[in-house]
Design a protein around this motif. Structure first.
Motif, short mmCIF file in Angstrom:
data_model
loop_
_atom_site.label_atom_id
_atom_site.label_comp_id
_atom_site.label_asym_id
_atom_site.label_seq_id
_atom_site.Cartn_x
_atom_site.Cartn_y
_atom_site.Cartn_z
N ILE A 87 -18.42 -11.78 25.97
CA ILE A 87 -18.33 -12.81 24.94
C ILE A 87 -17.49 -14.01 25.37
O ILE A 87 -17.38 -14.98 24.63
CB ILE A 87 -17.77 -12.23 23.63
N MET A 108 -11.65 -5.34 21.77
CA MET A 108 -12.00 -6.29 22.80
C MET A 108 -11.17 -6.01 24.05
O MET A 108 -10.03 -5.58 23.95
CB MET A 108 -11.80 -7.70 22.31
N GLU A 109 -11.76 -6.29 25.18
CA GLU A 109 -11.13 -5.98 26.45
C GLU A 109 -11.23 -7.17 27.40
O GLU A 109 -12.27 -7.83 27.47
CB GLU A 109 -11.84 -4.77 27.07
N ASP A 139 -16.67 -7.43 24.29
CA ASP A 139 -16.67 -6.75 23.00
C ASP A 139 -17.61 -5.56 23.19
O ASP A 139 -18.83 -5.71 23.15
CB ASP A 139 -17.16 -7.68 21.89
N TYR A 188 -17.79 -15.88 18.23
CA TYR A 188 -16.42 -15.37 18.32
C TYR A 188 -15.37 -16.49 18.32
O TYR A 188 -14.19 -16.22 18.46
CB TYR A 188 -16.26 -14.52 19.59
#
Length: 91
Positions: free
Chosen positions: A19, A1-2, A14, A42
């Motif tokens: 997200i 994830m960023e 993601d 999430y």
């Protein structure tokens, strides 16, 4: 994830799927955090808290404050005394 910073928001990705996000309004000496949201698939992983943490890091880096208008951000600030150095109490 960023985590990615865009104009007036942090986005959580993601892969290429967005997200989550935390948005803010920019004022002279502070930011107003007005929205935090994570996709329901999430939730429960602490990701919304990490978005708020990114906002805290940005405020510290820029020597500014955050006003937690968003209910989630307010809960984070109320439960984390380590954020008190960047909390703006009045608009």
């Amino acid at each position: 994830m960023e985590f990615k910073e865009e104009k007036h928001r942090f986005v959580l990705l993601d892969g290429t799927k967005e997200i989550g996000e935390m948005t803010w309004l920019d004022r002279d000496s502070y930011f107003i955090v007005n929205h935090t949201l994570v996709d329901s698939d999430y939730r429960g992983q602490g990701l919304a808290g990490k978005l708020v943490e990114k906002g805290v890091e940005k405020a510290r880096r820029e020597g500014r404050k955050l006003y937690p208008l968003c209910p989630f951000a307010l809960k984070e600030f109320d439960s984390k005394p380590e954020y008190s150095d960047v909390r703006q109490f009045e608009l």
